[in-house]
Design an enzyme around this catalytic site. Structure first.
Site, mmCIF file in Angstrom:
data_model
loop_
_atom_site.group_PDB
_atom_site.id
_atom_site.type_symbol
_atom_site.label_atom_id
_atom_site.label_comp_id
_atom_site.label_asym_id
_atom_site.label_seq_id
_atom_site.Cartn_x
_atom_site.Cartn_y
_atom_site.Cartn_z
ATOM 1 C CG ASN A 96 10.361 -6.962 -4.031
ATOM 2 O OD1 ASN A 96 10.082 -7.091 -5.217
ATOM 3 N ND2 ASN A 96 10.561 -5.788 -3.465
ATOM 4 N NE ARG A 97 7.030 -7.547 -8.965
ATOM 5 C CZ ARG A 97 6.730 -6.446 -8.273
ATOM 6 N NH1 ARG A 97 7.634 -5.891 -7.484
ATOM 7 N NH2 ARG A 97 5.523 -5.906 -8.368
ATOM 8 C CG HIS A 122 4.832 -9.648 -1.589
ATOM 9 N ND1 HIS A 122 6.115 -9.195 -1.384
ATOM 10 C CD2 HIS A 122 4.084 -8.551 -1.915
ATOM 11 C CE1 HIS A 122 6.146 -7.879 -1.577
ATOM 12 N NE2 HIS A 122 4.938 -7.466 -1.897
ATOM 13 C CG HIS A 193 3.310 -4.876 1.677
ATOM 14 N ND1 HIS A 193 2.503 -3.906 1.125
ATOM 15 C CD2 HIS A 193 4.059 -5.362 0.661
ATOM 16 C CE1 HIS A 193 2.724 -3.829 -0.179
ATOM 17 N NE2 HIS A 193 3.681 -4.703 -0.484
ATOM 18 C CB THR A 194 2.075 -0.743 7.147
ATOM 19 O OG1 THR A 194 1.734 -1.749 8.103
ATOM 20 C CG2 THR A 194 1.205 0.474 7.394
ATOM 21 C CE1 TYR A 195 -0.287 0.032 -1.099
ATOM 22 C CE2 TYR A 195 -0.116 -1.821 0.410
ATOM 23 C CZ TYR A 195 -0.142 -1.316 -0.886
ATOM 24 O OH TYR A 195 -0.053 -2.174 -1.949
ATOM 25 C CG ASP A 265 6.723 -1.296 -7.131
ATOM 26 O OD1 ASP A 265 7.199 -1.586 -6.011
ATOM 27 O OD2 ASP A 265 5.936 -2.038 -7.742
ATOM 28 C CD GLN A 304 10.514 -2.623 -4.082
ATOM 29 O OE1 GLN A 304 11.659 -3.069 -3.926
ATOM 30 N NE2 GLN A 304 9.924 -2.575 -5.260
ATOM 31 C CD GLU A 332 6.934 -3.325 0.024
ATOM 32 O OE1 GLU A 332 7.086 -4.529 -0.261
ATOM 33 O OE2 GLU A 332 6.518 -2.477 -0.795
#
Length: 367
Positions: A96-97, A122, A193-195, A265, A304, A332
């Site tokens: 993340n940020r 990331h 981070h799997t979609y 998000d 997330q 996440e």
């Protein structure tokens, strides 16, 4: 079984510039795929490039298997895609940020890459998703990967030794165990981070998926998607997933936070107490069309929830179908974004002599 990536993968990898984090020699000799299989026919394939989950075969209510993880067709596409969605990767050193790519620790200010507007995302330009991990052991149902991030790699202090273990159980659970140690105090926040698209990758949007999040609060953000520091109640807002509802029900609601994220998000604060480390239910997702259910549990304090808002339909997936806007969702599990700059958030600082340990379980079923 462990195998080299296909010839196409390897040949294209050999042309990749070293600035991506992978040298030609590493690409030609060190990249592998490993497939985990259980007694029910479920399969999870992992590559040691980025510790990426490249596919996940799970059954629907009729027993039909489909790949529910978004991903690229070739290794080159993971590296060269114009969009950087982090499909399937382990991200770090800090997932993340981090605001403005900077933080202060023990009186010293550290400067990181600003690779997401004015902010750090990331792990930077060459995060853990863009390096070759070592495969320390592998079996039919487990793989253990390690990586050593050098002191000041991507601007972070300390030599950080990291491991991730993927274990596929006969109960259709993918257990993800993370561990890390350091020789200098440093922030650590690892996540997967799997979609997912429970209808199958490339099969339309996920707007009909029904989601429950075990969280009464979330962390609202500013225009750069950096948390403001507030832990806001989800009650009477589009962010209330305490009872199952479809992703699409409220996503277009006029709401400042939805506008900032271009959808969901955001980090949800799990109902466990921000310092608790026990394995706790985070989310349940159900696809009415196929009956597939994904249940996520974690030792982390937050998750997330991201709804593929930045997918544009320009990426082609493994089955040859394009990934549409909101064609996948991420869960996440994590400590909160920008924690190194937010003293009221649970700490992400790992000190020498301590061990970072985190576990997330992705459990699949059908109804």
């Amino acid at each position: 079984m462990t195998k080299l990536l296909t010839l196409t993968f390897t040949a294209i990898f050999m042309t990749v510039p070293a600035s991506t984090g992978v040298t030609a020699e590493e690409a030609a000799t060190s990249t592998r795929l490993h497939t985990l299989k259980n007694s029910n026919g479920m399969e999870v394939t992992v590559t040691n490039y980025g510790a990426i989950i490249t596919s996940m075969l799970t059954a629907d209510r009729d027993g039909n298997l489909a790949d529910v993880a978004l991903g690229h067709r070739t290794a080159a596409e993971y590296i060269a895609a114009s969009e950087k969605p982090y499909f399937g990767a382990v991200v770090g050193r800090f997932g993340n940020r981090i605001a403005e790519g900077t933080f202060t620790l023990d009186g010293e200010t550290y400067t990181l890459a600003t690779n997401n507007g004015d902010n750090h995302l990331h792990g930077g330009n060459v995060g853990f998703d863009k390096v070759i991990w070592d495969v320390k052991s592998a079996s039919d149902q487990s793989i253990h990967l390690t990586y050593v991030a050098k002191d000041m790699e991507e601007g972070y202090p300390g030599n950080l030794s990291v491991s991730v273990t993927y274990t596929l159980t006969d109960e259709n659970q993918l257990v993800v165990d993370y561990a890390a140690t350091t020789d200098k105090a440093t922030p650590v926040n690892l996540t997967q981070h799997t979609y997912f698209n429970l209808a199958g990758e490339g099969n339309g949007t996920v707007l009909d998926h029904e989601v429950m999040l075990n969280a009464d609060r979330f962390t609202p953000v500013d225009s750069g998607l950096i948390p403001t520091g507030e832990l806001r109640s989800v009650k009477d807002t589009p962010f209330d997933f305490t009872s199952p509802k479809s992703i699409g029900r409220d996503i277009e609601t006029e709401n400042e936070q939805l506008a900032l994220g271009k959808g969901y998000d955001h980090n949800w604060v799990l109902n466990k107490g921000v310092s608790a480390t026990e394995l706790t239910l985070a989310a349940v997702v159900y696809d009415p069309a196929t009956g597939r259910v994904l249940t996520v549990s974690t030792t982390e304090p937050g998750v997330q929830f991201y709804t593929g808002n930045f997918l544009t339909g320009t990426l082609t997936g493994k089955s040859g179908k394009t990934y549409s806007h909101r064609g996948g969702f991420c869960l996440e599990t994590q400590h909160f974004p920008d924690s190194p700059n937010q003293p009221d958030f649970p700490s992400t600082i790992l000190a020498p002599g301590e061990k970072y340990e985190s576990q997330t379980v992705f459990a699949f079923s059908a109804r």
